[in-house]
Write a protein that holds these residues in place. Structure first.
Motif, short mmCIF file in Angstrom:
data_model
loop_
_atom_site.label_atom_id
_atom_site.label_comp_id
_atom_site.label_asym_id
_atom_site.label_seq_id
_atom_site.Cartn_x
_atom_site.Cartn_y
_atom_site.Cartn_z
N GLY A 159 0.71 -1.23 -0.02
CA GLY A 159 -0.08 -0.15 0.13
C GLY A 159 0.83 1.35 -0.04
O GLY A 159 0.52 2.15 -0.76
N ILE A 160 2.01 1.53 0.81
CA ILE A 160 2.72 2.56 0.82
C ILE A 160 3.54 2.71 -0.19
O ILE A 160 3.99 3.82 -0.74
N ALA A 161 3.71 1.83 -1.25
CA ALA A 161 4.42 1.70 -2.35
C ALA A 161 3.79 2.06 -3.56
O ALA A 161 4.22 2.03 -4.72
N LEU A 162 2.33 2.15 -3.60
CA LEU A 162 1.45 2.19 -4.87
C LEU A 162 1.88 3.38 -5.66
O LEU A 162 1.54 3.23 -6.90
N ASP A 163 2.25 4.50 -5.03
CA ASP A 163 2.21 5.69 -5.67
C ASP A 163 3.91 5.73 -5.96
O ASP A 163 4.34 6.74 -6.47
N THR A 164 4.57 4.73 -5.88
CA THR A 164 6.23 4.47 -5.86
C THR A 164 6.98 5.71 -5.06
O THR A 164 8.15 5.70 -5.36
N LYS A 165 6.45 6.39 -4.18
CA LYS A 165 6.95 7.28 -3.23
C LYS A 165 6.77 6.94 -1.89
O LYS A 165 5.43 7.19 -1.45
N ILE A 174 -4.48 10.48 0.32
CA ILE A 174 -4.95 9.68 -0.67
C ILE A 174 -4.47 10.11 -1.90
O ILE A 174 -4.88 11.45 -2.17
N ASN A 175 -4.05 9.74 -3.10
CA ASN A 175 -3.84 10.39 -4.28
C ASN A 175 -4.20 9.18 -5.46
O ASN A 175 -4.51 8.10 -5.18
N GLN A 176 -4.49 9.79 -6.57
CA GLN A 176 -5.04 9.11 -7.63
C GLN A 176 -4.06 7.84 -7.94
O GLN A 176 -4.62 6.87 -8.42
N GLU A 177 -2.89 7.87 -8.06
CA GLU A 177 -1.89 7.01 -8.46
C GLU A 177 -2.27 5.57 -7.35
O GLU A 177 -2.37 4.62 -7.71
N GLU A 178 -2.40 5.98 -6.21
CA GLU A 178 -2.46 4.91 -5.25
C GLU A 178 -3.95 4.31 -5.44
O GLU A 178 -4.15 3.07 -5.32
N ILE A 179 -5.04 4.70 -5.74
CA ILE A 179 -6.45 4.22 -5.82
C ILE A 179 -6.40 3.65 -7.15
O ILE A 179 -7.05 2.48 -7.45
N LEU A 206 -16.88 1.28 -4.80
CA LEU A 206 -16.33 2.35 -4.45
C LEU A 206 -15.13 3.15 -5.45
O LEU A 206 -15.22 4.23 -5.98
N VAL A 207 -14.09 2.33 -5.34
CA VAL A 207 -12.86 2.72 -6.29
C VAL A 207 -13.20 2.81 -7.85
O VAL A 207 -12.88 3.82 -8.27
N VAL A 208 -14.25 2.01 -8.16
CA VAL A 208 -14.69 2.07 -9.43
C VAL A 208 -15.14 3.46 -9.97
O VAL A 208 -15.18 4.20 -10.92
N SER A 209 -16.13 3.76 -8.81
CA SER A 209 -16.98 4.92 -8.83
C SER A 209 -16.18 6.21 -8.93
O SER A 209 -16.41 7.08 -9.77
#
Length: 306
Positions: A31-37, A123-128, A153-156
């Motif tokens: 989870g913490i690496a989803l946005d690569t930062k 929360i940012n778009q890259e993570e979602i 919710l994520v799809v929405s």
């Protein structure tokens, strides 16, 4: 409980607790690496995990994991290679899902993933988008709480290609419903006023698999296409059962579309609340939108005509 029984109970629960802790750690790391930062607050969250589980330092895999994590974050950073090393230990030193089946283990990983996303209170778009990819890769969790709720919710929120501030708040509040905020260094500091501002009662499944024959249905809300009695007759004619109340035997709760423009991520009402309670208790009941129900009816008609 006698001392021997208590000791045996603790021996069993400790091992299951170990597995859950490792599955959660795997999710946090991803989870913490989803946005690569990975930032300093996310490093704090990993350090806090070590503090919470230090009492197990004399036992494997904690005696391998905790020193490895602490060494990796000593410079207040964690590289991709260091993260992969920790995940490798998680995969090779745990109890091998001995106390949890695959579904439960992966749900624990999902909860860890949400924990990781929230660990810096941002929360940012890259993570979602990364979360959506993970959900798509783990479709075997469909119909299991809270997979359907999170996926819907994520799809929405990603439907229009951007993530606005209100949607971020919505996700923030929603995700905290599924993680143990008391085990977090940062998340339990979230603004509690958000939970008063945003209320979510239920989530309709996206593209659910609906079977009618032998299944039990309930309906809530108002339909733009039919009356409740005709819906009941339609279900019964196809070998299904209809009940006016949500019970433990209910397989599907259909949510009518009339007067509910926010159906894609919120379904309100007493029946939905009851269905959510049953899902949280492990009951395999799906909350589905009326459109998906009629799509399935149409598919069955096409098959009959073929």
């Amino acid at each position: 409980m006698g001392s021997y029984e208590a000791m045996e109970y603790r021996r069993f629960t400790s091992k299951s607790e170990f597995d859950k802790a490792i599955h959660t750690l795997e999710g946090i790391l991803k989870g913490i690496a989803l946005d690569t930062k990975i930032n300093s607050k996310e490093i704090e969250e990993l350090n806090h995990w070590c503090i919470l589980h230090r009492r197990f330092l004399h036992k494997s895999p904690f005696k391998e994991l905790i020193p490895l994590i602490e060494q990796s974050i000593a410079d207040n950073e964690i590289t991709i290679e260091e993260r992969e090393d920790i995940l490798w230990v998680c995969n090779n030193c745990k109890a091998g899902n001995q106390y949890f089946d695959v579904i439960t283990s992966d749900i624990q990983r999902l909860q860890g993933l949400l924990h990781g996303i929230l660990s810096d209170n941002e929360i940012n778009q890259e993570e979602i988008s990364g979360l959506k990819d993970w959900l798509n890769e783990n479709e075997h969790l469909a119909s299991t709480f809270p997979y359907d709720e999170v996926y819907s919710l994520v799809v929405s929120v990603l439907a229009d290609g951007k993530l606005d501030e209100q949607e971020k708040k919505l996700l923030e509040v929603f995700f905290t419903e599924f993680i143990d905020t008391q085990s977090s260094y940062n998340i339990n500091k979230l603004d509690l006023e958000l939970k008063k501002e945003i209320k979510i009662s239920g989530i309709a499944a996206i593209c659910p698999e609906i079977k009618i024959k032998g299944k039990s249905f309930c309906f809530t809300g108002a339909s733009s296409r039919s009356t409740r009695n005709k819906i009941k007759e339609q279900i019964r004619s196809l070998g299904g059962r209809f009940n006016d109340r949500v019970t433990q035997s209910t397989n599907y709760l259909i949510v009518g579309d009339l007067g509910n423009p926010a159906w894609a991520f919120s379904c309100y009402g007493r029946k939905v609340e009851k269905a959510m309670q049953l899902r949280k208790a492990g009951q395999k009941i799906l909350i589905v939108h009326e459109n998906d129900f009629w799509d399935q009816i149409e598919d069955l008609r096409i098959v009959d005509l073929a």
